[in-house]
Design a protein around this motif. Structure first.
Motif, PDB file in Angstrom:
ATOM      1  N   ALA A   1       0.694  -8.927   0.112  1.00 11.27           N
ATOM      2  CA  ALA A   1      -0.362  -7.703  -0.712  1.00 11.27           C
ATOM      3  C   ALA A   1      -0.891  -7.371   0.507  1.00 11.27           C
ATOM      4  N   ASP A   2      -1.068  -8.061   1.643  1.00 12.25           N
ATOM      5  CA  ASP A   2      -2.441  -7.587   2.773  1.00 12.25           C
ATOM      6  C   ASP A   2      -1.187  -6.224   3.775  1.00 12.25           C
ATOM      7  N   TYR A   3      -0.082  -6.279   3.801  1.00 19.24           N
ATOM      8  CA  TYR A   3       1.138  -5.503   4.138  1.00 19.24           C
ATOM      9  C   TYR A   3       0.471  -4.206   3.834  1.00 19.24           C
ATOM     10  N   ALA A   4       0.684  -4.433   2.172  1.00 16.51           N
ATOM     11  CA  ALA A   4       1.008  -3.175   1.569  1.00 16.51           C
ATOM     12  C   ALA A   4      -0.246  -2.502   1.431  1.00 16.51           C
ATOM     13  N   MET A   5      -1.205  -3.528   0.946  1.00 24.93           N
ATOM     14  CA  MET A   5      -3.143  -1.952   1.743  1.00 24.93           C
ATOM     15  C   MET A   5      -2.492  -1.626   2.725  1.00 24.93           C
ATOM     16  N   ALA A   6      -2.415  -2.689   4.085  1.00 27.29           N
ATOM     17  CA  ALA A   6      -2.168  -1.543   5.226  1.00 27.29           C
ATOM     18  C   ALA A   6      -1.451  -0.991   5.813  1.00 27.29           C
ATOM     19  N   HIS A   7      -0.556  -0.264   5.140  1.00 29.94           N
ATOM     20  CA  HIS A   7       0.609   0.410   4.650  1.00 29.94           C
ATOM     21  C   HIS A   7       0.302   1.343   3.654  1.00 29.94           C
ATOM     22  N   LEU A   8      -0.348   1.545   2.674  1.00 27.31           N
ATOM     23  CA  LEU A   8      -0.794   2.385   1.857  1.00 27.31           C
ATOM     24  C   LEU A   8      -1.745   3.525   1.922  1.00 27.31           C
ATOM     25  N   LYS A   9      -0.647   5.200   1.837  1.00 28.24           N
ATOM     26  CA  LYS A   9      -1.849   6.164   2.547  1.00 28.24           C
ATOM     27  C   LYS A   9      -1.993   6.612   1.503  1.00 28.24           C
ATOM     28  N   VAL A  10      -3.894   6.564   1.133  1.00 26.48           N
ATOM     29  CA  VAL A  10      -3.633   7.021  -0.168  1.00 26.48           C
ATOM     30  C   VAL A  10      -5.443   8.013  -0.396  1.00 26.48           C
ATOM     31  N   ASP A  11      -5.345   8.692  -0.628  1.00 23.99           N
ATOM     32  CA  ASP A  11      -6.697   9.723  -0.728  1.00 23.99           C
ATOM     33  C   ASP A  11      -7.625   8.940  -1.637  1.00 23.99           C
TER      34      ASP A  11
ATOM     35  N   LYS B   1      -8.341  -3.204  -6.579  1.00 21.90           N
ATOM     36  CA  LYS B   1      -8.008  -3.255  -8.211  1.00 21.90           C
ATOM     37  C   LYS B   1      -6.826  -3.473  -7.695  1.00 21.90           C
ATOM     38  N   ILE B   2      -5.742  -2.612  -7.109  1.00 25.31           N
ATOM     39  CA  ILE B   2      -4.237  -3.008  -6.619  1.00 25.31           C
ATOM     40  C   ILE B   2      -4.594  -4.144  -5.873  1.00 25.31           C
ATOM     41  N   TYR B   3      -4.702  -4.108  -4.657  1.00 23.64           N
ATOM     42  CA  TYR B   3      -4.581  -5.218  -4.317  1.00 23.64           C
ATOM     43  C   TYR B   3      -4.522  -6.449  -5.053  1.00 23.64           C
ATOM     44  N   ASP B   4      -5.719  -6.616  -6.131  1.00 24.76           N
ATOM     45  CA  ASP B   4      -6.086  -7.411  -7.138  1.00 24.76           C
ATOM     46  C   ASP B   4      -4.987  -7.585  -8.018  1.00 24.76           C
TER      47      ASP B   4
ATOM     48  N   SER C   1      10.242   1.181   3.879  1.00 19.51           N
ATOM     49  CA  SER C   1      11.953   0.929   3.805  1.00 19.51           C
ATOM     50  C   SER C   1      12.623   1.017   5.048  1.00 19.51           C
ATOM     51  N   ILE C   2      12.847   2.150   5.710  1.00 20.91           N
ATOM     52  CA  ILE C   2      14.142   2.111   6.844  1.00 20.91           C
ATOM     53  C   ILE C   2      13.749   0.743   7.677  1.00 20.91           C
ATOM     54  N   ASN C   3      12.708   0.468   7.757  1.00 24.58           N
ATOM     55  CA  ASN C   3      12.202  -0.578   8.501  1.00 24.58           C
ATOM     56  C   ASN C   3      13.228  -2.359   8.433  1.00 24.58           C
ATOM     57  N   GLU C   4      14.972  -2.503   8.814  1.00 20.19           N
ATOM     58  CA  GLU C   4      15.166  -3.298   7.910  1.00 20.19           C
ATOM     59  C   GLU C   4      14.327  -4.428   8.344  1.00 20.19           C
ATOM     60  N   SER C   5      13.539  -4.751   9.890  1.00 19.25           N
ATOM     61  CA  SER C   5      13.110  -6.266   9.606  1.00 19.25           C
ATOM     62  C   SER C   5      11.618  -6.099   8.913  1.00 19.25           C
ATOM     63  N   VAL C   6      11.330  -5.265   8.148  1.00 17.21           N
ATOM     64  CA  VAL C   6      10.424  -5.404   7.262  1.00 17.21           C
ATOM     65  C   VAL C   6      11.112  -6.365   5.993  1.00 17.21           C
ATOM     66  N   PRO C   7      10.497  -7.797   6.021  1.00 21.49           N
ATOM     67  CA  PRO C   7      10.399  -9.089   4.538  1.00 21.49           C
ATOM     68  C   PRO C   7      10.727  -7.788   3.810  1.00 21.49           C
ATOM     69  N   THR C   8      11.995  -8.284   2.272  1.00 27.10           N
ATOM     70  CA  THR C   8      11.763  -7.273   1.074  1.00 27.10           C
ATOM     71  C   THR C   8      10.705  -7.275   0.428  1.00 27.10           C
ATOM     72  N   GLU C   9       9.999  -9.146   0.149  1.00 30.99           N
ATOM     73  CA  GLU C   9       8.587  -8.201  -0.800  1.00 30.99           C
ATOM     74  C   GLU C   9       7.856  -7.789  -0.094  1.00 30.99           C
ATOM     75  N   TYR C  10       7.235  -7.742   0.667  1.00 32.97           N
ATOM     76  CA  TYR C  10       6.587  -7.196   1.279  1.00 32.97           C
ATOM     77  C   TYR C  10       6.862  -5.010   1.437  1.00 32.97           C
ATOM     78  N   ARG C  11       8.381  -5.131   1.532  1.00 34.08           N
ATOM     79  CA  ARG C  11       8.368  -3.359   1.055  1.00 34.08           C
ATOM     80  C   ARG C  11       8.003  -3.498  -0.763  1.00 34.08           C
ATOM     81  N   SER C  12       9.350  -4.223  -1.061  1.00 30.66           N
ATOM     82  CA  SER C  12       8.480  -3.978  -2.669  1.00 30.66           C
ATOM     83  C   SER C  12       7.123  -4.500  -2.773  1.00 30.66           C
ATOM     84  N   ALA C  13       6.024  -4.812  -2.259  1.00 27.38           N
ATOM     85  CA  ALA C  13       4.332  -5.005  -2.686  1.00 27.38           C
ATOM     86  C   ALA C  13       3.958  -3.108  -2.020  1.00 27.38           C
ATOM     87  N   LEU C  14       4.882  -2.794  -1.153  1.00 30.61           N
ATOM     88  CA  LEU C  14       4.383  -1.322  -1.064  1.00 30.61           C
ATOM     89  C   LEU C  14       4.274  -0.375  -2.588  1.00 30.61           C
ATOM     90  N   LYS C  15       5.819  -0.257  -2.654  1.00 31.74           N
ATOM     91  CA  LYS C  15       6.155   0.199  -3.069  1.00 31.74           C
ATOM     92  C   LYS C  15       5.536  -0.165  -4.817  1.00 31.74           C
TER      93      LYS C  15
END
Length: 257
Positions: A149-159, A131-134, A102-116
């Motif tokens: 959603a594509d942005y969120a999954m590309a930046h989501l760091k999960v095991d 399942k998260i994407y769906d 979220s520190i990158n203010e150039s990322v649209p709010t919707e994208y950051r909300s999807a990631l959170k």
């Protein structure tokens, strides 16, 4: 006509950005002026020049060399220290960006909300990537755009292996399911939608007493459905039921009260 901002090159990713931006829109690195454009650099230069000029009036040429050498060393040390500090700062900024996009203010709010939201589903419910994407794009779920959603999954760091294991623990501990039933549930497109590899990792690392799971399931059939031991056994081993092994089902029947 609005004045076009002066463009500079990002020191981290090399892309051109407006000089007045605090962060690079592409990589999130802080936009700092080179050290030779900082006010303190020119202050050092002025002090150095004045020192050399004063020394030339009172000292011999032989005396000037050590002073000049020492001053030049100080400048080199300051410059090296400043560059090293800038590198460490950049690394810290990038690390922080990875943990909080979220520190990158150039990322649209919707994208950051999807990631959170995606992080919440992963951290709290241990859901799979698919399942998260769906859930993010579903009209019965979060209703984010496909791009968000594509942005969120590309930046989501999960095991994802660990998520599969945690989900398997839930099925074993709260529903007393069999090994085969849990594996099917983890990979089913109507279930958890983990990959076969992720589900197999979960089963390889899941610690469960399958005999005890079969017994607890048998107790539920007996107490809530008043089934006979023979019917309970059939239900436990059925491919449409518990999917326990015959040995596990027999253990359960033998230990029913």
């Amino acid at each position: 006509m609005a004045k076009q901002p002066k463009m500079i090159t990002c020191k981290n990713c090399g892309k051109e950005i407006p000089e007045n931006l605090k962060l690079c829109p592409s990589c999130g690195t802080k936009n700092k002026k080179p050290f030779f454009k900082q006010w303190w650099f020119w202050l050092i230069v002025v002090v150095l020049v004045l020192g050399i000029a004063g020394g030339s009036q009172s000292n011999s040429p032989a005396d000037q060399s050590p002073s000049l050498t020492t001053s030049q060393s100080e400048i080199n040390a300051d410059s090296s220290s400043n560059q090293e500090s800038m590198t460490v700062s950049s690394d810290a900024d990038l690390s922080s960006k990875e943990n909080d996009d979220s520190i990158n203010e150039s990322v649209p709010t919707e994208y950051r909300s999807a990631l959170k939201k995606a992080k919440t589903y992963s951290d709290m419910m241990h859901m799979s990537k698919a399942k998260i994407y769906d859930q993010l794009v579903s009209e019965y779920g979060e209703k984010f755009s496909l791009e968000a959603a594509d942005y969120a999954m590309a930046h989501l760091k999960v095991d994802w292996n660990q998520n599969a294991l945690e989900k398997a623990k839930t099925y074993s501990n709260t529903m007393n399911m069999s090994q085969a039933a849990i594996l099917d549930q983890l990979t089913s497109e109507y279930g958890e939608q983990f990959t076969q590899e992720e589900a197999q990792y979960a089963m390889d690392h899941l610690e469960a007493d399958w005999n005890q799971n079969a017994l607890e399931s048998a107790k539920v059939y007996q107490d809530t459905m008043n089934m006979s031991p023979a019917a309970i056994y059939d239900q436990l081993v059925s491919d449409y039921g518990g999917k326990f092994t015959p040995e596990q089902a027999q253990y359960a029947i033998g230990h029913l009260n």
